[in-house]
Design a protein around this motif. Sequence first.
Motif, PDB file in Angstrom:
ATOM      1  N   TRP A 149      -5.230  -2.266  -9.712  1.00  0.00           N
ATOM      2  CA  TRP A 149      -4.088  -3.169  -9.487  1.00  0.00           C
ATOM      3  C   TRP A 149      -4.329  -4.569 -10.048  1.00  0.00           C
ATOM      4  O   TRP A 149      -3.379  -5.175 -10.579  1.00  0.00           O
ATOM      5  N   GLY A 173       0.805  -1.214   0.000  1.00  0.00           N
ATOM      6  CA  GLY A 173       0.000   0.000   0.000  1.00  0.00           C
ATOM      7  C   GLY A 173       0.836   1.262   0.000  1.00  0.00           C
ATOM      8  O   GLY A 173       1.429   1.637   1.005  1.00  0.00           O
ATOM      9  N   GLY A 174       0.903   1.926  -1.137  1.00  0.00           N
ATOM     10  CA  GLY A 174       1.629   3.175  -1.232  1.00  0.00           C
ATOM     11  C   GLY A 174       2.957   3.032  -1.945  1.00  0.00           C
ATOM     12  O   GLY A 174       3.562   1.955  -1.980  1.00  0.00           O
ATOM     13  N   THR A 205      -2.153   1.675  12.032  1.00  0.00           N
ATOM     14  CA  THR A 205      -2.490   2.527  10.893  1.00  0.00           C
ATOM     15  C   THR A 205      -1.715   2.142   9.641  1.00  0.00           C
ATOM     16  O   THR A 205      -1.667   2.907   8.678  1.00  0.00           O
ATOM     17  N   ARG A 206      -1.096   0.958   9.661  1.00  0.00           N
ATOM     18  CA  ARG A 206      -0.328   0.440   8.528  1.00  0.00           C
ATOM     19  C   ARG A 206       0.799   1.388   8.131  1.00  0.00           C
ATOM     20  O   ARG A 206       1.109   1.545   6.947  1.00  0.00           O
ATOM     21  N   GLY A 219      -6.658  -6.666   6.591  1.00  0.00           N
ATOM     22  CA  GLY A 219      -7.433  -5.698   5.839  1.00  0.00           C
ATOM     23  C   GLY A 219      -8.836  -5.496   6.370  1.00  0.00           C
ATOM     24  O   GLY A 219      -9.489  -4.491   6.078  1.00  0.00           O
ATOM     25  N   ASP A 276       0.818  -1.450  -6.276  1.00  0.00           N
ATOM     26  CA  ASP A 276       0.155  -0.707  -5.203  1.00  0.00           C
ATOM     27  C   ASP A 276      -1.314  -1.131  -5.137  1.00  0.00           C
ATOM     28  O   ASP A 276      -2.097  -0.786  -6.026  1.00  0.00           O
ATOM     29  N   TYR A 277      -1.690  -1.856  -4.078  1.00  0.00           N
ATOM     30  CA  TYR A 277      -3.063  -2.349  -3.999  1.00  0.00           C
ATOM     31  C   TYR A 277      -4.067  -1.256  -3.606  1.00  0.00           C
ATOM     32  O   TYR A 277      -5.276  -1.509  -3.580  1.00  0.00           O
ATOM     33  N   THR A 278      -3.590  -0.045  -3.306  1.00  0.00           N
ATOM     34  CA  THR A 278      -4.531   1.041  -3.043  1.00  0.00           C
ATOM     35  C   THR A 278      -5.074   1.641  -4.340  1.00  0.00           C
ATOM     36  O   THR A 278      -6.023   2.426  -4.311  1.00  0.00           O
ATOM     37  N   LEU A 279      -4.480   1.275  -5.469  1.00  0.00           N
ATOM     38  CA  LEU A 279      -4.972   1.725  -6.758  1.00  0.00           C
ATOM     39  C   LEU A 279      -6.053   0.773  -7.260  1.00  0.00           C
ATOM     40  O   LEU A 279      -5.900  -0.449  -7.183  1.00  0.00           O
ATOM     41  N   SER A 280      -7.122   1.317  -7.766  1.00  0.00           N
ATOM     42  CA  SER A 280      -8.271   0.479  -8.121  1.00  0.00           C
ATOM     43  C   SER A 280      -7.983  -0.490  -9.255  1.00  0.00           C
ATOM     44  O   SER A 280      -8.641  -1.534  -9.377  1.00  0.00           O
ATOM     45  N   THR A 293      -9.229  -7.033  -1.056  1.00  0.00           N
ATOM     46  CA  THR A 293      -7.914  -7.282  -1.652  1.00  0.00           C
ATOM     47  C   THR A 293      -7.638  -8.770  -1.752  1.00  0.00           C
ATOM     48  O   THR A 293      -7.161  -9.271  -2.776  1.00  0.00           O
TER      49      THR A 293
END
Length: 336
Positions: A200, A176-177, A325-326, A249, A194-198, A228
Amino acid sequence: MHAIRLHAFGPAENLLYERTEDPVPVPGQVRIAVAAAGVHLLDTALREGMQGPYPTTAELPTIPGREVAGTVESLGAGVDAGWLGKRVVAHLGLVPGGYAELAVTDTARLHEIPAGLDEAEAVAMIGTGRTTMGILQFTDLGPADIVLVPAAAGGIGTLLVQYAKNAGATVIGLAGGAAKVTRVAANGADLAVDYTLSDWPEQVRDHLRDQLGGRRATVVFDSVGGATGLAAVGLLGKGGKHIVFGWSGEGLHDGKPLTFTDEELAERGITSESVLGPVMIAKAGGDVRALEERSLAEAAAGRLRPAVQRFPLANAAWAHRALETRGTMGKVVLEP
């Protein structure tokens, strides 16, 4: 000594840096001058009053932490004098007390720290490394495998990426990031996403099509669950393995592992197995120490190298908050 003490269950700020009595080793125990204490995500749940895998909630006040490394500085009755002055690492088992300048434990729990490892790295291998070895019991990786590792910048994820690469597998790491993605790529992943991007999953599919002839993933090491985890499982091919060892998650309180019905597994043509707790211990023949020894041996040989994020012991509350908070990469370690 100074230690982190918890007087009331609650937020990270309840972890207080205090002076308290030195622990005294009883017969069969040693006292360790702690140079590094491991912090586990589970510690954050125990701090809030969850029981976790233990028989009861912690008796307050308590000194959290169950992973320590340092130097043996005193001996209980009956202990071989040869232990004095040795650099050691130990998992304390059901007994907390790690977040401190001094800790006691039975000699049966001790391992000498291999040359070339510092105490923080040894702590990472006795906890995170031990779990990684336990997870890897459930699949034999080789050059034909395409391995997908969500949370690849975490302590276990870092080691899984290294192990899979050593086995000749193709490795896809999710994180993430941008900073974490960069770390995963530097750790050897063939593709870091980056798994925060839709998009991925599409990035991974494009890589599988363009670089690997359209093959599908063969193993997903799932510690995240949720959306995820589900998307990662969607990248498995027929005969693929979904190996579950967490649900970060989804949150420790309300989350749960990603599971499938028998009908769903048959339709996908995959298997799914949760490997934590008694299942992992049984697979190891009940010998958790063997997993610890294997983990330390892998590090001593240079085949595995843990990622460590260090915090001063006095800042244990910051370490807990960062984990929740990762905001961490690798194994979180407190140093007195």
